[in-house]
Write a protein that holds these residues in place. Structure first.
Motif: not given
Length: 415
Positions: A272-275, A300-309, A314-321
């Motif tokens: 949210x802070x990074x938009x 999962x946290x490593x991958x999601x936090x890296x993707x957000x950073x 304006x971009x997006x990150x999607x986590x799927x299984x």
């Protein structure tokens, strides 16, 4: 050289040189049998008599005015003289008529591998006849393929010994590193936890107001920096244990949907802070995964936090299984971020390596997240795959084998 020279000198075929090879390794010069040469005008009968007097000599070099012009091998000459008509034809003729005019001639400084390649591709006949060794263009002697093979085996054994010694040294160094990191992490975490705790107390003003709001900001900076350092210590210790195969799994049934959901909630504030738009797409139900729940959450946290950073505003990150066609499980994190070139993807998987770009320089990181995640998924018998295009984004997928799914596995408690 005259035809009489060979019969006036006696030579014993030398055994293998047992000296340890230097930095350049084994050389073909170690195989030299220092046999005399013969003149191309010597009669074939004379050469036959020389071989008869010296049954251990495999071949003779034919040298004219210091230059190698051919070679006569014992089997070839004997095969010719075994036929009466051919013997009558050649016994009074010069050996130049029967010699091999294109023998394999190699320099004494060549490696064994180079000579083996030449025999295989240019002169297979040398396996029977042998070959000539020169040094700076001057004839030095004969060598046999049998001696070459023997020395090649010795060279391979020496290399294996070196590799084994290097492996043991690396294992000892790795063990020492792991022990050092374990001890240091314990010594560092204890006071660091105290620093973080006191910073939280000061920041929350438990014992009264600080008097100046900047003190609270400083306390928050201390807390954040302390947590960052603590995460680094924990990741470094886990990676070191994983590389030394000393990281153990505490296995049980895992609700993958729950892990993905909790990971997304933890990183939601950062997104949210990074938009950045962050969402999870996990179909229900999924069969439970047999593995280490804490380490799966860490992955999962490593991958999601890296993707957000590394995803611009304006971009997006999607986590799927989802289940794979083979019956395994795939957990994927996709972003619309900066992406990586193939060379950058290789560097990203190396510990402490970070991609050099403007966005990366604005982010805090240790460069341990991806290497550690790969090691953790490999401990589960799975693998990590990275698909990335510069400027278009990155997808990192964790694949777990079918036997890790609850429907395919029997836990130790149920066995």
């Amino acid at each position: 050289m005259s035809a009489c020279a060979p019969v006036q000198r006696s030579y014993r075929l030398p055994g293998p040189n047992r000296t340890t090879p230097g930095e350049g390794g084994f050389r073909v010069g170690d195989l030299i049998i220092p046999l005399p040469s013969i003149d191309p005008h010597v009669h074939c009968t004379r050469v036959y008599d020389i071989f008869a007097d010296h049954p251990e000599w495999p071949a003779l070099a034919v040298v004219n005015r210091g230059a190698v012009v051919g070679m006569i091998a014992r089997p070839d000459l004997y095969a010719t003289f075994a036929k009466p008509l051919l013997r009558d034809l050649y016994e009074r003729r010069p050996i130049s008529l029967l010699m091999d005019r294109l023998p394999l001639v190699v320099d004494a400084d060549l490696s064994l591998d180079e000579v083996s390649q030449r025999i295989a591709h240019a002169k297979p006949e040398a396996l029977v006849s042998g070959f000539i060794i020169t040094e700076r263009g001057e004839y030095r002697g004969i060598a046999t393929a049998l001696a070459l093979m023997g020395r090649s085996v010795e060279q391979a054994r020496a290399k294996n010994r070196e590799l084994e010694e290097a492996r043991r040294a690396a294992e000892a160094a790795n063990s020492a590193k792991s022990s050092f990191l374990a001890n240091m992490s314990h010594e560092l975490r204890t006071p660091l936890n105290a620093v973080i705790g006191f910073a939280e107390l000061i920041e929350s003003e438990v014992f009264g107001p600080l008097g100046n709001e900047r003190y609270a900001e400083y306390a928050a900076d201390i807390r954040v920096s302390g947590h960052h350092l603590l995460d680094l210590i924990n990741d470094l210790l886990d990676l070191s244990k994983a590389e030394a195969n000393r990281l153990e799994l505490s296995e049980g049934k895992i609700d993958v949907r729950s892990i993905v959901g909790s990971s997304v909630r933890i990183v939601a504030e950062l997104a949210q802070r990074g938009g950045v738009t962050l969402r999870a797409e996990v179909p229900a139900p999924l069969p439970p995964l047999w593995g280490d729940e804490r380490k799966l959450r860490q992955m999962v946290l490593n991958l999601v936090s890296n993707a957000v950073k590394f995803t611009p505003a304006g971009g997006g990150v999607t986590v799927s299984a989802a289940l794979t066609e083979e019956g395994g499980l795939a957990v994927a994190v996709s972003d619309t971020g900066i992406g990586m070139s193939p060379d950058e993807q290789v560097r990203a998987m190396e510990p402490f390596s970070q991609i050099d770009n403007a966005m990366n320089r604005r982010q805090k990181g240790t460069g341990l997240g991806l290497p550690l995640t790969r090691r953790l998924v490999e401990l589960h018998g799975g693998r990590l795959r990275m698909d990335s295009v510069p400027g278009c984004g990155t997808t990192i997928t964790l694949y777990f084998p079918p036997e890790r799914l609850e429907s395919r596995v029997v836990s130790p408690a149920e066995a």
